[in-house]
Design a protein around this motif. Structure first.
Motif, PDB file in Angstrom:
ATOM      1  N   GLY A  83       0.787  -1.230   0.000  1.00 23.76           N
ATOM      2  CA  GLY A  83       0.000   0.000   0.000  1.00 23.76           C
ATOM      3  C   GLY A  83       0.818   1.277   0.000  1.00 23.76           C
ATOM      4  N   ARG A  84       2.149   1.192   0.022  1.00 20.19           N
ATOM      5  CA  ARG A  84       2.967   2.413   0.022  1.00 20.19           C
ATOM      6  C   ARG A  84       3.240   2.858  -1.410  1.00 20.19           C
ATOM      7  NH1 ARG A  84       4.913   4.552   4.378  1.00 20.19           N
ATOM      8  NH2 ARG A  84       4.797   3.424   6.360  1.00 20.19           N
ATOM      9  N   MET A  85       3.270   4.181  -1.581  1.00 16.90           N
ATOM     10  CA  MET A  85       3.515   4.755  -2.899  1.00 16.90           C
ATOM     11  C   MET A  85       4.994   4.673  -3.216  1.00 16.90           C
ATOM     12  SD  MET A  85       2.513   8.506  -4.384  1.00 16.90           S
ATOM     13  CE  MET A  85       0.828   8.044  -4.707  1.00 16.90           C
ATOM     14  N   GLN A  86       5.299   4.145  -4.426  1.00 17.60           N
ATOM     15  CA  GLN A  86       6.688   3.997  -4.838  1.00 17.60           C
ATOM     16  C   GLN A  86       7.113   5.084  -5.818  1.00 17.60           C
ATOM     17  OE1 GLN A  86       8.693   1.601  -3.542  1.00 17.60           O
ATOM     18  NE2 GLN A  86       6.974   0.960  -2.265  1.00 17.60           N
ATOM     19  N   LEU A  87       6.314   5.348  -6.834  1.00 15.91           N
ATOM     20  CA  LEU A  87       6.643   6.320  -7.867  1.00 15.91           C
ATOM     21  C   LEU A  87       5.436   7.194  -8.146  1.00 15.91           C
ATOM     22  CD1 LEU A  87       8.527   4.008 -10.415  1.00 15.91           C
ATOM     23  CD2 LEU A  87       9.569   5.585  -8.794  1.00 15.91           C
ATOM     24  N   TRP A  88       5.699   8.392  -8.669  1.00 12.88           N
ATOM     25  CA  TRP A  88       4.636   9.301  -9.094  1.00 12.88           C
ATOM     26  C   TRP A  88       5.238  10.322 -10.035  1.00 12.88           C
ATOM     27  CZ3 TRP A  88       6.932   8.968  -4.411  1.00 12.88           C
ATOM     28  CH2 TRP A  88       7.676  10.067  -3.962  1.00 12.88           C
ATOM     29  N   ASN A  89       4.416  10.903 -10.873  1.00 19.24           N
ATOM     30  CA  ASN A  89       4.898  11.966 -11.751  1.00 19.24           C
ATOM     31  C   ASN A  89       4.517  13.326 -11.160  1.00 19.24           C
ATOM     32  OD1 ASN A  89       2.207  11.944 -12.219  1.00 19.24           O
ATOM     33  ND2 ASN A  89       2.329  11.765 -14.445  1.00 19.24           N
ATOM     34  N   ARG A  90       4.936  14.378 -11.837  1.00 15.94           N
ATOM     35  CA  ARG A  90       4.776  15.710 -11.261  1.00 15.94           C
ATOM     36  C   ARG A  90       3.317  16.150 -11.212  1.00 15.94           C
ATOM     37  NH1 ARG A  90       9.731  18.995 -14.316  1.00 15.94           N
ATOM     38  NH2 ARG A  90      11.451  17.791 -13.350  1.00 15.94           N
ATOM     39  N   SER A  91       2.512  15.653 -12.154  1.00 15.66           N
ATOM     40  CA  SER A  91       1.127  16.115 -12.179  1.00 15.66           C
ATOM     41  C   SER A  91       0.261  15.423 -11.131  1.00 15.66           C
ATOM     42  CB  SER A  91       0.530  15.872 -13.576  1.00 15.66           C
ATOM     43  OG  SER A  91       0.564  14.481 -13.896  1.00 15.66           O
ATOM     44  N   PHE A  92       0.747  14.333 -10.511  1.00 14.01           N
ATOM     45  CA  PHE A  92      -0.069  13.633  -9.525  1.00 14.01           C
ATOM     46  C   PHE A  92      -0.331  14.494  -8.286  1.00 14.01           C
ATOM     47  CE2 PHE A  92      -1.075  10.531  -6.247  1.00 14.01           C
ATOM     48  CZ  PHE A  92      -1.938   9.672  -6.909  1.00 14.01           C
ATOM     49  N   PRO A  93       0.692  15.133  -7.673  1.00 18.22           N
ATOM     50  CA  PRO A  93       0.378  16.015  -6.530  1.00 18.22           C
ATOM     51  C   PRO A  93      -0.479  17.209  -6.932  1.00 18.22           C
ATOM     52  CG  PRO A  93       2.705  15.421  -6.539  1.00 18.22           C
ATOM     53  CD  PRO A  93       2.142  15.013  -7.874  1.00 18.22           C
ATOM     54  N   ALA A  94      -0.240  17.722  -8.158  1.00 18.22           N
ATOM     55  CA  ALA A  94      -0.969  18.914  -8.561  1.00 18.22           C
ATOM     56  C   ALA A  94      -2.455  18.631  -8.756  1.00 18.22           C
ATOM     57  CB  ALA A  94      -0.360  19.483  -9.841  1.00 18.22           C
ATOM     58  N   ILE A  95      -2.809  17.464  -9.312  1.00 16.21           N
ATOM     59  CA  ILE A  95      -4.221  17.213  -9.593  1.00 16.21           C
ATOM     60  C   ILE A  95      -5.036  17.052  -8.318  1.00 16.21           C
ATOM     61  CG2 ILE A  95      -4.152  14.679  -9.694  1.00 16.21           C
ATOM     62  CD1 ILE A  95      -5.840  14.956 -12.282  1.00 16.21           C
ATOM     63  N   TRP A  96      -4.366  16.604  -7.226  1.00 21.44           N
ATOM     64  CA  TRP A  96      -5.054  16.472  -5.945  1.00 21.44           C
ATOM     65  C   TRP A  96      -4.866  17.707  -5.060  1.00 21.44           C
ATOM     66  CZ3 TRP A  96      -8.463  12.824  -5.828  1.00 21.44           C
ATOM     67  CH2 TRP A  96      -8.280  11.633  -6.537  1.00 21.44           C
ATOM     68  N   GLY A  97      -4.009  18.632  -5.504  1.00 17.04           N
ATOM     69  CA  GLY A  97      -3.790  19.838  -4.712  1.00 17.04           C
ATOM     70  C   GLY A  97      -2.980  19.586  -3.447  1.00 17.04           C
ATOM     71  N   LEU A  98      -1.991  18.688  -3.521  1.00 14.62           N
ATOM     72  CA  LEU A  98      -1.166  18.355  -2.376  1.00 14.62           C
ATOM     73  C   LEU A  98       0.256  18.814  -2.629  1.00 14.62           C
ATOM     74  CD1 LEU A  98      -2.377  14.698  -1.677  1.00 14.62           C
ATOM     75  CD2 LEU A  98      -3.116  16.788  -0.529  1.00 14.62           C
ATOM     76  N   PRO A  99       0.990  19.160  -1.585  1.00 18.52           N
ATOM     77  CA  PRO A  99       2.385  19.578  -1.764  1.00 18.52           C
ATOM     78  C   PRO A  99       3.266  18.383  -2.122  1.00 18.52           C
ATOM     79  CG  PRO A  99       1.832  19.516   0.560  1.00 18.52           C
ATOM     80  CD  PRO A  99       0.549  19.290  -0.178  1.00 18.52           C
ATOM     81  N   GLU A 100       4.342  18.640  -2.914  1.00 18.62           N
ATOM     82  CA  GLU A 100       5.226  17.566  -3.328  1.00 18.62           C
ATOM     83  C   GLU A 100       6.008  16.996  -2.162  1.00 18.62           C
ATOM     84  OE1 GLU A 100       7.729  18.735  -6.497  1.00 18.62           O
ATOM     85  OE2 GLU A 100       6.080  19.226  -7.879  1.00 18.62           O
ATOM     86  N   GLU A 101       6.236  17.789  -1.108  1.00 15.18           N
ATOM     87  CA  GLU A 101       6.984  17.294   0.041  1.00 15.18           C
ATOM     88  C   GLU A 101       6.238  16.156   0.747  1.00 15.18           C
ATOM     89  OE1 GLU A 101       6.186  20.360  -0.536  1.00 15.18           O
ATOM     90  OE2 GLU A 101       8.119  21.331  -1.049  1.00 15.18           O
ATOM     91  N   PHE A 102       4.933  16.125   0.606  1.00 19.73           N
ATOM     92  CA  PHE A 102       4.147  15.075   1.250  1.00 19.73           C
ATOM     93  C   PHE A 102       4.481  13.706   0.665  1.00 19.73           C
ATOM     94  CE2 PHE A 102       0.250  12.445   0.980  1.00 19.73           C
ATOM     95  CZ  PHE A 102       0.058  12.187   2.333  1.00 19.73           C
ATOM     96  N   PHE A 103       4.818  13.642  -0.635  1.00 18.30           N
ATOM     97  CA  PHE A 103       5.090  12.361  -1.296  1.00 18.30           C
ATOM     98  C   PHE A 103       6.528  11.899  -1.124  1.00 18.30           C
ATOM     99  CE2 PHE A 103       1.436  14.167  -3.441  1.00 18.30           C
ATOM    100  CZ  PHE A 103       0.580  13.088  -3.546  1.00 18.30           C
ATOM    101  N   ASP A 104       7.406  12.783  -0.614  1.00 20.58           N
ATOM    102  CA  ASP A 104       8.796  12.373  -0.433  1.00 20.58           C
ATOM    103  C   ASP A 104       8.934  11.275   0.613  1.00 20.58           C
ATOM    104  OD1 ASP A 104       9.523  14.197  -2.324  1.00 20.58           O
ATOM    105  OD2 ASP A 104      10.020  15.784  -0.880  1.00 20.58           O
TER     106      ASP A 104
END
Length: 779
Positions: free
Chosen positions: A444-465
């Motif tokens: 269930g942990r996120m491994q990879l994502w592209n740049r538009s994934f945080p933007a479409i949900w309106g979340l900061p990129e630091e959250f996915f680090d």
């Protein structure tokens, strides 16, 4: 005193007579004495014989007094033989009251009627079994109506008889069980007498030859096994009896209505006859054939693999090696013809430099030979002198053999050098995609994502680090959803892609009015891909299209109802017109002129044609709506088609067309509506007649198929282009070669609808200049 000579003579005679008498008396006395001694000896001998005899006599006089040896008292368990018959029983010994009463009654009946009797008694407290035989005593033995009873001890005989009865009963039960077992056996079994005639068969035999019962099989001598190589079943059984050796053979026989493979055994049973049984090995034979086919298919498949595979049997001989294996180890042709042992294979591979360089090759070869006795697969990595890197897997088999797999991993080592480049390329590709992508691991942990994934949900990129868990991600986006309950759908999509390995998708609406479409896709590496796309604009367009489609469906339904109602409305005035025209033609309104009769005939022809068109429109609309009534009945295909063809003889003669009707009674019957099917096939015939030129030819062929009836109507007319055929099937009129409209009308669409309403199928092939062929398939 001197005696006279006469006196002396008389005196001499008297003395002689007296002497003779004395001598006779002495001799008689001696004879009687000897006879008496002999009689006494005989009496003693007879008495001893009676004492030693297996039977004991008992004399019962008329007053009930008895005489007999004391040995009888011992048999009855008494201390001494009593004086009267009624005393042969006491409280614990002697005869029982019932036996004594029965004996007393039998003795009394014998004394009165001289009728003999027999009975059996068992003394009380004894295991002896005594047989009693009574008869009237001879007058020389006793007078006055005495009875003589003989007692026999047959305890041993009774025990032997009981044992024999028990063994007989057990044998009878065993025989019944054996007969029941033979009767219940699933395989046919039989018994032949010494003359090789069938005497006994079981139910499986009766079922195999499809007889009514076993008696019919025996009476008619119905054989299960057919004659093979000129020998029938009786002759084979005779050979088994003559040789006193069982004969087993595998033959083909008809069991029921199927040909089966049977293993038939004939077992000689001495002079009694020959028993036989047949085991159905059809499934075993099929399994053998299937196994051989499977092995051939498996080896053929292994030859197509890029991985080398070799099979060794329990004797360590190479039984198979696919092409990649032969190529990797450079196996010689001789080794492919004559299987080599495992050690010989290693020696050959070493000679061709297809094995790793080792210091002690014999020891290393012996270690590899231990693979055959291993409990688990062995894996090894071999680096050959030419730089080839092989991954070797040795799989021991349960039968003592070994499967050796050789995988050339040289390319994989080369590919690993480019792995970092591919990872960077993948990251760049992810970031350049228009869709928002996120890859989740099975935990269930996120491994990879592209740049538009945080933007479409309106979340900061630091959250996915921190590679958040999907539950934590859902907690952050739940307040951005129009309906927070939709977060569960996103979580289930991720779970389906990672754990269930299934594709799943859905849509969510955000609180700002945007519509996002998401989908989960399982990836080959076990992870799951979550794609998210903003479909707000396409959703709005889709809603508009749905509204238009709904409006079109309603308009189509209105059109269908309109056509159906108007078709019914057209019939009434059309019928009136036709009726009045017929009245005019018949002269009800007076005689008509020649031109008037032509006008009336034209009116009637137009009415008939318009009626046909209205009927076609009505049937077509009803068929499209699923309301066409079908009254099915059994139709003979040949006679039905013959009637349709004969009804069009005038049209055929008018154009001098030759119609060849091919078919016979084997076409059978179909379940169909005579009127509707006649209209459908009639339209096809009319189209063929209309399309066939003068002196043309039409072929009508009827054949029976496993799934129904096939009807083919073929002409040698102009034919149609694919576009023209499509327009004809849609009911549009086609322009003929002379520029005029053709007569296609609704014939082909109506024929197709009517045939499909019967569960059939209409196929039309047409080629410009080569004619048209219509194929009708009916169940």
């Amino acid at each position: 005193m001197e005696l006279s000579p006469t006196a002396l003579a008389l005196l001499g005679l008297l003395l002689a007579a007296w002497t003779a008498t004395a001598v006779w008396l002495v001799v008689g006395s001696l004879q009687r004495t000897r006879a008496t001694r002999q009689t006494k000896a005989t009496l003693r001998r007879l008495s001893r014989m009676i004492d030693d005899s297996p039977a004991i006599p008992l004399l019962v006089k008329a007053d009930g007094k008895i005489e007999g040896p004391e040995r009888l008292a011992a048999w009855l368990g008494l201390d001494a033989l009593p004086d009267f018959l009624s005393e042969l029983s006491d409280a614990q010994n002697g005869l029982s009251e019932g036996d004594l009463e029965q004996l007393h009654e039998a003795v009394r009946r014998t004394q009165k009627t001289a009728a003999p009797f027999r009975m059996m008694v068992t003394p009380q407290g004894s295991e002896k079994s005594l047989a009693v035989r009574g008869q009237l005593a001879n007058a020389a033995i006793a007078s006055g109506g005495a009875a003589l009873i003989w007692w026999f001890d047959f305890s041993e005989s009774q025990g032997e008889l009981s044992r024999l009865r028990s063994e007989t009963a057990r044998a009878r039960n065993d025989f019944a069980a054996l007969v029941g077992l033979i009767e219940a056996a699933p395989m046919p079994m039989w018994f032949r007498s010494a003359d090789m005639e069938l005497r006994l068969v079981n139910s499986a035999y009766v079922d195999a030859v499809e007889a009514k019962n076993a008696a019919e099989v025996v009476d008619q001598q119905i054989e299960l096994v057919e004659r093979v190589d000129g020998l029938d079943a009786k002759q084979i059984a005779k050979q088994a009896q003559d040789r006193d050796t069982p004969i087993e053979r595998i033959v083909q026989a008809t069991v029921g209505n199927q040909r089966r493979t049977l293993r038939v055994s004939d077992l000689p049973l001495g002079i009694e006859g020959v028993a036989g049984y047949a085991i159905d090995i059809e499934e075993l034979e099929e399994q053998g054939r299937a196994f051989r086919a499977f092995r051939a298919a498996q080896r053929s498949m292994l030859d197509q693999l890029s991985v080398g595979v070799a099979q060794f049997d329990e004797d360590r001989r190479m039984t198979f090696a696919n092409q990649p294996f032969q190529r990797i180890f450079a196996l010689p042709t001789s080794m492919q013809v004559e299987p080599a042992r495992f050690e010989r294979f290693l020696d050959s591979a070493r000679d061709k430099s297809r094995l790793p360089e080792v210091r002690d090759f014999p020891e290393w070869r012996a270690e590899l030979a231990q693979w055959f006795q291993a409990d688990a697969p062995e894996e090894d990595q071999w680096t050959l002198p030419d730089g080839t890197h092989l991954r070797i897997v040795a799989q021991p088999m349960p039968d003592g053999g070994l499967v050796m797999v050789a995988e050339d991993r040289s390319e994989q080592l080369a590919l690993s050098a480019t792995r970092d480049t591919l990872l960077r390329t993948r990251t760049a590709t992810f970031d350049s995609l228009f869709e928002s992508l996120g890859v989740f691991a099975p935990d269930g942990r996120m491994q990879l994502w592209n740049r538009s994934f945080p933007a479409i949900w309106g979340l900061p990129e630091e959250f996915f680090d921190e590679h958040p868990h999907v539950d934590k991600l859902l907690d952050r986006i739940s307040n951005r959803l129009a309906r927070p309950g939709q977060r569960k759908a996103i979580g289930e999509t991720v779970r389906a892609a990672t754990l269930d390995r299934k594709e799943k998708g859905g849509r969510v609406v955000l609180s700002d009015g945007r519509t996002l479409e998401f989908a989960g896709v399982p990836l080959p590496d076990g992870n799951g891909l979550l794609t998210v796309m903003d479909v707000t604009d396409s959703t709005k367009a889709e809603a508009a299209l749905r509204e238009r489609a709904k409006a079109l469906e309603e308009a189509d339904a209105v059109k269908t109802r309109f056509l159906a109602n108007m078709s019914y409305e057209f019939r009434t005035p059309l019928t009136s017109i036709g009726g009045f025209a017929e009245l005019l033609q018949s002269g009800v309104a007076g005689d008509l002129s020649e031109q008037g009769r032509e006008y009336v005939g034209a009116i009637l022809a137009s009415v008939e044609r318009l009626s046909t068109q209205i009927e076609s429109v009505l049937d077509l609309t009803q068929s499209e709506a699923g309301l066409l009534p079908i009254a099915r009945e059994d139709l003979d295909v040949l006679s039905f088609m013959t009637h349709l063809v004969r009804s069009r003889e005038e049209a055929l003669d008018a154009k001098n067309i030759t119609l060849d009707l091919r078919g016979d009674k084997s076409a059978g019957t179909v379940k169909a509506d005579r009127r509707q099917l006649g209209r459908a096939l009639g339209n096809l015939l009319d189209n063929a007649i209309a399309a066939t030129p003068e002196s043309g030819r039409i072929l009508v062929a009827l054949t029976r198929r496993k799934s129904g009836v096939k009807m083919v109507i073929s002409d040698n007319g102009e034919g149609m282009k694919p576009s023209e055929l499509a327009r004809a099937l849609d009911g549009y009129r086609l322009a003929g070669s002379d520029g005029k409209d053709g007569k296609r009308g609704l014939g082909l669409p109506l024929a197709r609808q009517l045939i499909e309403a019967h569960g059939g199928r209409l196929e039309i092939q047409s080629e410009k200049g080569a004619g048209t062929t219509a194929t009708v398939l009916l169940p």
